[in-house]
Design a protein around this motif. Structure first.
Motif, mmCIF file in Angstrom:
data_model
loop_
_atom_site.group_PDB
_atom_site.id
_atom_site.type_symbol
_atom_site.label_atom_id
_atom_site.label_comp_id
_atom_site.label_asym_id
_atom_site.label_seq_id
_atom_site.Cartn_x
_atom_site.Cartn_y
_atom_site.Cartn_z
ATOM 1 N N PHE A 1 -60.844 42.805 9.583
ATOM 2 C CA PHE A 1 -60.034 43.154 10.718
ATOM 3 C C PHE A 1 -60.318 44.605 10.898
ATOM 4 O O PHE A 1 -60.606 45.692 10.106
ATOM 5 C CB PHE A 1 -58.550 42.910 10.531
ATOM 6 C CG PHE A 1 -58.450 41.363 10.987
ATOM 7 C CD1 PHE A 1 -59.300 40.507 10.531
ATOM 8 C CD2 PHE A 1 -56.856 41.127 11.304
ATOM 9 C CE1 PHE A 1 -58.739 39.318 10.845
ATOM 10 C CE2 PHE A 1 -56.577 40.143 11.750
ATOM 11 C CZ PHE A 1 -57.629 38.712 11.292
ATOM 12 N N ASN A 2 -60.236 45.147 12.196
ATOM 13 C CA ASN A 2 -60.044 46.542 12.519
ATOM 14 C C ASN A 2 -59.223 46.660 13.690
ATOM 15 O O ASN A 2 -58.487 45.423 14.094
ATOM 16 C CB ASN A 2 -61.285 47.149 12.801
ATOM 17 C CG ASN A 2 -62.230 46.417 13.847
ATOM 18 O OD1 ASN A 2 -61.690 45.865 14.879
ATOM 19 N ND2 ASN A 2 -63.541 46.360 13.637
ATOM 20 N N GLY B 1 -60.263 37.340 15.263
ATOM 21 C CA GLY B 1 -59.237 36.941 14.045
ATOM 22 C C GLY B 1 -59.260 35.751 13.502
ATOM 23 O O GLY B 1 -60.485 35.206 13.342
ATOM 24 N N ARG B 2 -58.293 34.922 13.341
ATOM 25 C CA ARG B 2 -58.529 33.696 12.424
ATOM 26 C C ARG B 2 -58.447 32.452 13.468
ATOM 27 O O ARG B 2 -57.507 31.603 13.021
ATOM 28 C CB ARG B 2 -57.083 33.918 11.445
ATOM 29 C CG ARG B 2 -57.090 34.776 10.601
ATOM 30 C CD ARG B 2 -55.874 34.673 9.589
ATOM 31 N NE ARG B 2 -55.959 33.380 8.702
ATOM 32 C CZ ARG B 2 -55.100 33.166 7.859
ATOM 33 N NH1 ARG B 2 -54.017 34.087 7.366
ATOM 34 N NH2 ARG B 2 -55.051 32.138 7.120
ATOM 35 N N ARG C 1 -56.396 35.885 2.105
ATOM 36 C CA ARG C 1 -56.108 37.200 1.257
ATOM 37 C C ARG C 1 -57.260 38.295 1.714
ATOM 38 O O ARG C 1 -56.923 39.416 1.608
ATOM 39 C CB ARG C 1 -56.420 37.024 -0.446
ATOM 40 C CG ARG C 1 -55.148 35.865 -0.641
ATOM 41 C CD ARG C 1 -53.850 36.671 -0.608
ATOM 42 N NE ARG C 1 -52.706 35.559 -1.001
ATOM 43 C CZ ARG C 1 -51.519 35.903 -1.251
ATOM 44 N NH1 ARG C 1 -50.966 37.168 -1.123
ATOM 45 N NH2 ARG C 1 -50.645 34.998 -1.626
ATOM 46 N N LEU D 1 -48.066 42.012 12.113
ATOM 47 C CA LEU D 1 -49.422 41.296 11.717
ATOM 48 C C LEU D 1 -49.102 40.951 10.223
ATOM 49 O O LEU D 1 -48.642 41.678 9.398
ATOM 50 C CB LEU D 1 -50.623 42.165 11.737
ATOM 51 C CG LEU D 1 -51.749 41.188 11.172
ATOM 52 C CD1 LEU D 1 -52.200 40.020 11.964
ATOM 53 C CD2 LEU D 1 -53.147 42.133 11.339
ATOM 54 N N GLN D 2 -49.201 39.512 9.671
ATOM 55 C CA GLN D 2 -48.811 39.231 8.363
ATOM 56 C C GLN D 2 -49.926 38.204 8.218
ATOM 57 O O GLN D 2 -50.548 37.789 8.977
ATOM 58 C CB GLN D 2 -47.536 38.422 8.308
ATOM 59 C CG GLN D 2 -46.254 39.311 8.874
ATOM 60 C CD GLN D 2 -45.358 38.425 9.562
ATOM 61 O OE1 GLN D 2 -44.471 37.644 8.759
ATOM 62 N NE2 GLN D 2 -44.917 38.569 10.611
ATOM 63 N N TYR D 3 -50.237 38.327 6.814
ATOM 64 C CA TYR D 3 -51.241 37.401 6.312
ATOM 65 C C TYR D 3 -50.925 35.776 6.452
ATOM 66 O O TYR D 3 -51.990 35.199 6.486
ATOM 67 C CB TYR D 3 -51.537 37.804 4.642
ATOM 68 C CG TYR D 3 -50.975 37.140 3.786
ATOM 69 C CD1 TYR D 3 -51.424 35.991 3.293
ATOM 70 C CD2 TYR D 3 -49.446 37.778 3.468
ATOM 71 C CE1 TYR D 3 -50.262 35.311 2.290
ATOM 72 C CE2 TYR D 3 -48.921 37.247 2.527
ATOM 73 C CZ TYR D 3 -49.167 35.888 2.102
ATOM 74 O OH TYR D 3 -48.303 35.247 0.849
ATOM 75 N N SER E 1 -64.071 39.092 12.710
ATOM 76 C CA SER E 1 -64.053 40.369 12.897
ATOM 77 C C SER E 1 -64.036 40.511 14.374
ATOM 78 O O SER E 1 -63.349 41.741 14.815
ATOM 79 C CB SER E 1 -65.474 40.988 12.789
ATOM 80 O OG SER E 1 -66.656 40.507 13.583
ATOM 81 N N GLN F 1 -59.094 38.454 4.561
ATOM 82 C CA GLN F 1 -59.214 38.475 6.087
ATOM 83 C C GLN F 1 -59.178 39.743 6.533
ATOM 84 O O GLN F 1 -59.669 40.316 7.208
ATOM 85 C CB GLN F 1 -58.405 37.598 6.660
ATOM 86 C CG GLN F 1 -56.914 37.887 6.699
ATOM 87 C CD GLN F 1 -56.179 37.087 7.584
ATOM 88 O OE1 GLN F 1 -56.617 36.986 8.681
ATOM 89 N NE2 GLN F 1 -54.640 36.830 7.383
ATOM 90 N N SER F 2 -58.228 40.686 5.888
ATOM 91 C CA SER F 2 -57.966 42.033 6.302
ATOM 92 C C SER F 2 -59.077 42.899 6.130
ATOM 93 O O SER F 2 -59.345 43.824 6.870
ATOM 94 C CB SER F 2 -56.760 42.542 5.455
ATOM 95 O OG SER F 2 -57.155 42.707 4.192
#
Length: 475
Positions: A242-243, A116-117, A236, A293-295, A113, A238-239
């Motif tokens: 996210f904010n 990110g990743r 899948r 932004l892409q998964y 959060s 993770q979004s």
């Protein structure tokens, strides 16, 4: 089943464009295109090299470390004993395991959060081993362009030699990975000795070594980004974590557009992006970060280092592709709502860590399990006494040997058990015993009794377990 859907381009209703319109087809199931990752150096790659080296050193090294002759980490499944950094855990400590998993989960959520990743880019085992396999591929087959050229060439002695050497190195690394993994369950020194002297007798150990060798070879050598894109569920959901304040790897559209190639000294109205596509060439999942932004993005920051190297050559400021929040990339003011999601994850993580420490401190160092003999309800001795047989399992979680005495409560009977029971550190000691009761003292056919074991060296170390005493049903 037809996997192609005819699509007709919709254009303005002028005669010339209508005349040139032709049906097009879009493939629903496209075959995978091999990704040739270009090697790049930079600040974030140095960080990853440090993190990957540390993780690999821990993975391959910790199974060899012993303390007082005992492995530092060992999962002894037959004995149901798990040693983690010198502390022995048992199946009875399941609560601690559950809390530990909660800590890991919410730790990952909390970090995601905020940043990110970063887990995917710097710590995920799939990333670690994929980068190791890519490093071996780069050393053997050459740069990105050389690998592309090599794959297009017909089979020759040189090509066969390079391919054979690459896959051999992959299999050796995969084998070391599989053997090390099994070494956390089967003492690694014994496993290595038995394996290389061909004296290993455990079929399960051989099976799991082969299994993890093939799994590592396939996942890190062949599938690579397909594991992240289609097999890992983290990409899948993770979004959800996210904010707009979460740090992501993003392309500064306002600064980079319109993009276009130009000479170093040329004066132009174009943006800073020179459209070199190096950011695409270094991406291990094959995406273009400039599309937003892409998964598929795993947060490895290879595109940042690649873009910074080009900006440096062009004498442009670095950071066209960078770690930034969604607000920053859209030039929104930083001040905004409180990140309640991150606060919630952080508070849950803190609560779980406190609960784990409290549970670990209050964990009993002595535990007792009582198994009643199910072969017979009861027996009648030659003296007319009613006897029940039991098996006591005493678990000594302390690091020193201890002496225990057995006591019973809830029934007036004679306990036939050793006066002193010696239990080694980390041992589960099974003690058969019996209880004999005068039938006249039995008020019911079933009596609740309590077994208790007491440490002779530490009066505070007491464990108890309930059971039943069965007698005749007539009364």
């Amino acid at each position: 089943m037809n996997s192609k859907i005819p699509v007709t381009e919709i254009s303005e209703p002028d005669i010339e464009k209508k005349a040139s319109n032709k049906p097009q087809t879009i493939e629903l199931y496209q075959s995978r295109k091999k990704i040739y990752v270009r090697e790049i150096k930079g600040f974030f790659q140095r960080i990853r090299n440090v993190s990957l080296s540390a993780l690999l050193l821990m993975y391959f090294g910790l199974c060899w470390v012993t303390v007082n002759g005992n492995p530092l980490i060992h999962f002894d499944l037959p004995a149901r004993k798990f040693t983690l950094f010198g502390t022995v855990f048992w199946p009875q400590d399941f609560t601690l395991l559950a809390i530990a998993l909660i800590i890991c989960a919410f730790g990952l959520f909390f970090i995601t959060s905020l940043f990110g990743r970063v887990w995917c880019g710097y710590s995920c085992p799939q990333t670690v081993w994929s980068f190791m396999f890519m490093w071996l591929e780069e050393r053997i087959e050459g740069s990105r362009n050389q690998r592309i050229k090599l794959d297009k060439q017909p089979l020759s002695k040189q090509k066969f030699f390079k391919k054979a050497l690459k896959h051999t190195s992959w299999l050796l690394l995969a084998f070391a990975t599989g053997m090390t993994f099994v070494g956390y369950f089967y003492p690694i020194r014994e496993l290595t000795s038995d394996l290389f002297t061909l004296s290993i007798s455990s079929g399960a150990a051989i099976f799991w070594i082969v299994f993890f060798t093939l799994a590592t070879y396939i996942n890190a050598g062949w599938l690579r980004e397909q594991v992240c894109l289609h097999m890992c569920p983290y990409a899948r959901f993770q979004s959800v974590m996210f904010n707009e304040d979460t740090l992501i790897i993003g392309y500064d559209h306002n600064r980079g557009e319109p993009r276009g190639s130009r000479s170093k000294k040329a004066k132009t109205d174009l943006g800073d992006c020179v459209d070199c596509n190096v950011c695409v060439q270094v991406c291990p999942t094959g995406i273009d970060i400039r599309d937003g932004l892409q998964y598929e993005c795993i947060g490895c920051a290879l595109c940042i280092d690649a873009c910074d190297s080009i900006m440096e050559q062009m004498n442009y400021p670095k950071g066209l592709i960078r770690y930034a929040s969604g607000k920053e990339l859209e030039n929104k003011p930083k001040a905004g709502k409180v990140n309640f999601r991150a606060i919630g994850y952080g508070l849950t993580l803190l609560a779980a860590m406190i609960a784990f420490m409290v549970a670990l401190q209050q964990r009993p160092l002595v535990e007792l399990d009582v198994l009643r003999d199910r072969g017979a309800l009861y027996q009648v001795s030659g003296m007319g006494m009613i006897e029940n047989n039991y098996v006591l399992k005493i678990i000594n979680k302390r690091k020193v040997e201890d002496q225990f005495s057995v006591h019973i409560a809830g029934i007036d009977g004679e306990l036939n058990a050793p006066e002193s029971i010696s239990v080694a550190p980390g041992e589960v000691r099974s003690i058969p015993l019996s209880i004999a009761v005068d039938p006249k003292r039995l008020l019911n056919s079933t009596e609740e009794i309590t077994f208790e074991v007491r440490s002779k060296s530490d009066p505070a170390s007491i464990a108890s377990s309930d059971s039943r005493f069965l007698g005749p049903a007539y009364r």
